[in-house]
Scaffold this motif. Structure first.
Motif, PDB file in Angstrom:
ATOM      1  N   MET A  35     -42.224  18.703  12.808  1.00 29.16           N
ATOM      2  CA  MET A  35     -41.975  19.885  13.271  1.00 29.16           C
ATOM      3  C   MET A  35     -41.470  20.025  14.629  1.00 29.16           C
ATOM      4  O   MET A  35     -40.296  20.423  15.146  1.00 29.16           O
ATOM      5  N   GLY A  36     -41.876  18.966  15.279  1.00 30.61           N
ATOM      6  CA  GLY A  36     -41.566  18.456  16.655  1.00 30.61           C
ATOM      7  C   GLY A  36     -40.164  18.201  17.064  1.00 30.61           C
ATOM      8  O   GLY A  36     -39.379  18.797  17.694  1.00 30.61           O
ATOM      9  N   GLU A  37     -39.866  17.438  16.009  1.00 33.58           N
ATOM     10  CA  GLU A  37     -38.484  16.916  15.863  1.00 33.58           C
ATOM     11  C   GLU A  37     -37.496  18.018  15.797  1.00 33.58           C
ATOM     12  O   GLU A  37     -36.048  17.978  16.365  1.00 33.58           O
ATOM     13  N   LEU A  38     -37.694  18.736  14.630  1.00 35.48           N
ATOM     14  CA  LEU A  38     -36.975  20.026  14.409  1.00 35.48           C
ATOM     15  C   LEU A  38     -36.790  21.002  15.617  1.00 35.48           C
ATOM     16  O   LEU A  38     -35.566  21.403  15.917  1.00 35.48           O
ATOM     17  N   ALA A  39     -38.019  20.956  16.455  1.00 37.19           N
ATOM     18  CA  ALA A  39     -37.975  21.944  17.576  1.00 37.19           C
ATOM     19  C   ALA A  39     -37.152  21.534  18.728  1.00 37.19           C
ATOM     20  O   ALA A  39     -36.618  22.383  19.475  1.00 37.19           O
ATOM     21  N   ILE A  40     -36.886  20.083  18.899  1.00 38.21           N
ATOM     22  CA  ILE A  40     -36.057  19.582  19.980  1.00 38.21           C
ATOM     23  C   ILE A  40     -34.748  19.384  19.823  1.00 38.21           C
ATOM     24  O   ILE A  40     -34.299  19.148  20.474  1.00 38.21           O
ATOM     25  N   GLU A  41     -34.393  19.836  18.423  1.00 37.74           N
ATOM     26  CA  GLU A  41     -33.029  19.485  17.991  1.00 37.74           C
ATOM     27  C   GLU A  41     -31.925  19.909  19.051  1.00 37.74           C
ATOM     28  O   GLU A  41     -30.966  19.209  19.220  1.00 37.74           O
ATOM     29  N   PRO A  42     -32.190  21.112  19.563  1.00 35.55           N
ATOM     30  CA  PRO A  42     -30.972  21.463  20.356  1.00 35.55           C
ATOM     31  C   PRO A  42     -31.020  20.849  21.610  1.00 35.55           C
ATOM     32  O   PRO A  42     -30.018  20.631  22.308  1.00 35.55           O
ATOM     33  N   PHE A  43     -31.957  20.109  22.229  1.00 30.54           N
ATOM     34  CA  PHE A  43     -32.152  19.203  23.270  1.00 30.54           C
ATOM     35  C   PHE A  43     -31.425  17.852  23.176  1.00 30.54           C
ATOM     36  O   PHE A  43     -31.163  17.217  24.117  1.00 30.54           O
ATOM     37  N   THR A  44     -31.286  17.355  22.042  1.00 29.18           N
ATOM     38  CA  THR A  44     -30.941  16.150  21.356  1.00 29.18           C
ATOM     39  C   THR A  44     -29.330  15.993  21.391  1.00 29.18           C
ATOM     40  O   THR A  44     -28.959  14.863  21.454  1.00 29.18           O
ATOM     41  N   ARG A  45     -28.781  17.015  20.997  1.00 28.06           N
ATOM     42  CA  ARG A  45     -27.442  16.995  20.460  1.00 28.06           C
ATOM     43  C   ARG A  45     -26.685  17.277  22.117  1.00 28.06           C
ATOM     44  O   ARG A  45     -26.835  17.918  22.779  1.00 28.06           O
ATOM     45  N   LYS A  46     -25.658  16.212  22.176  1.00 23.59           N
ATOM     46  CA  LYS A  46     -24.856  16.096  23.537  1.00 23.59           C
ATOM     47  C   LYS A  46     -23.774  17.114  23.145  1.00 23.59           C
ATOM     48  O   LYS A  46     -23.343  17.543  22.232  1.00 23.59           O
ATOM     49  N   GLY A  47     -23.399  17.850  24.329  1.00 18.96           N
ATOM     50  CA  GLY A  47     -22.498  19.004  24.367  1.00 18.96           C
ATOM     51  C   GLY A  47     -23.275  20.432  23.912  1.00 18.96           C
ATOM     52  O   GLY A  47     -24.516  20.244  23.715  1.00 18.96           O
ATOM     53  N   PRO A  48     -22.611  21.327  24.015  1.00 20.89           N
ATOM     54  CA  PRO A  48     -23.026  22.666  23.550  1.00 20.89           C
ATOM     55  C   PRO A  48     -23.668  22.956  22.189  1.00 20.89           C
ATOM     56  O   PRO A  48     -23.228  22.436  21.213  1.00 20.89           O
ATOM     57  N   TYR A  49     -24.915  23.319  22.158  1.00 24.35           N
ATOM     58  CA  TYR A  49     -25.582  23.438  20.907  1.00 24.35           C
ATOM     59  C   TYR A  49     -25.042  25.006  20.547  1.00 24.35           C
ATOM     60  O   TYR A  49     -25.454  26.089  21.251  1.00 24.35           O
ATOM     61  N   ASP A  50     -24.728  25.154  19.291  1.00 25.49           N
ATOM     62  CA  ASP A  50     -24.397  26.539  18.814  1.00 25.49           C
ATOM     63  C   ASP A  50     -25.565  27.279  17.949  1.00 25.49           C
ATOM     64  O   ASP A  50     -25.893  26.537  16.797  1.00 25.49           O
ATOM     65  N   PHE A  51     -26.175  27.942  18.762  1.00 21.01           N
ATOM     66  CA  PHE A  51     -27.278  28.698  17.988  1.00 21.01           C
ATOM     67  C   PHE A  51     -26.821  29.738  16.962  1.00 21.01           C
ATOM     68  O   PHE A  51     -27.536  29.894  15.871  1.00 21.01           O
ATOM     69  N   GLY A  52     -25.721  30.059  17.043  1.00 18.92           N
ATOM     70  CA  GLY A  52     -24.988  31.140  15.907  1.00 18.92           C
ATOM     71  C   GLY A  52     -24.697  30.660  14.690  1.00 18.92           C
ATOM     72  O   GLY A  52     -24.938  31.369  13.696  1.00 18.92           O
ATOM     73  N   THR A  53     -24.485  29.140  14.731  1.00 19.59           N
ATOM     74  CA  THR A  53     -24.455  28.548  13.297  1.00 19.59           C
ATOM     75  C   THR A  53     -25.396  27.638  13.009  1.00 19.59           C
ATOM     76  O   THR A  53     -25.458  26.899  11.947  1.00 19.59           O
TER      77      THR A  53
END
Length: 89
Positions: free
Chosen positions: A1-19
């Motif tokens: 679950m930890g890896e899933l939770a930090i997914e937005p921090f691991t993506r380079k560029g803007p993370y799109d929470f809407g999609t």
């Protein structure tokens, strides 16, 4: 679950929470763990506090359909700096 939770921090560029589908995946994994009685235990209170804070921020970002470069923000926030200096605004 930890890896899933930090997914937005691991993506380079803007993370799109809407999609993003990270929240449903986290929910499904949490239910799966909750049903596993061999794994189940009450988490420490500090872990619950962090979970509630992050969960609330994720829900807000999803509602706002935010696109945020969390990777860059994390790098900036964690970068070493001289004593007494502040991160750039």
């Amino acid at each position: 679950m930890g890896e899933l939770a930090i997914e937005p921090f691991t993506r380079k560029g803007p993370y799109d929470f809407g999609t993003s589908d990270v929240l449903p995946r986290l929910r499904a994994r949490g239910i799966e763990l909750g049903l596993d009685r061999d794994f189940w235990q009450i988490p420490p209170s500090d872990a619950m506090l962090l979970q509630r804070k992050f969960g609330g921020l994720y829900l807000l970002a999803i509602r706002l359909k935010a696109r945020v470069n969390l990777h860059e923000l994390a790098l900036t926030g964690l970068a070493p700096r001289k004593r007494g200096s502040h991160p750039p605004a």
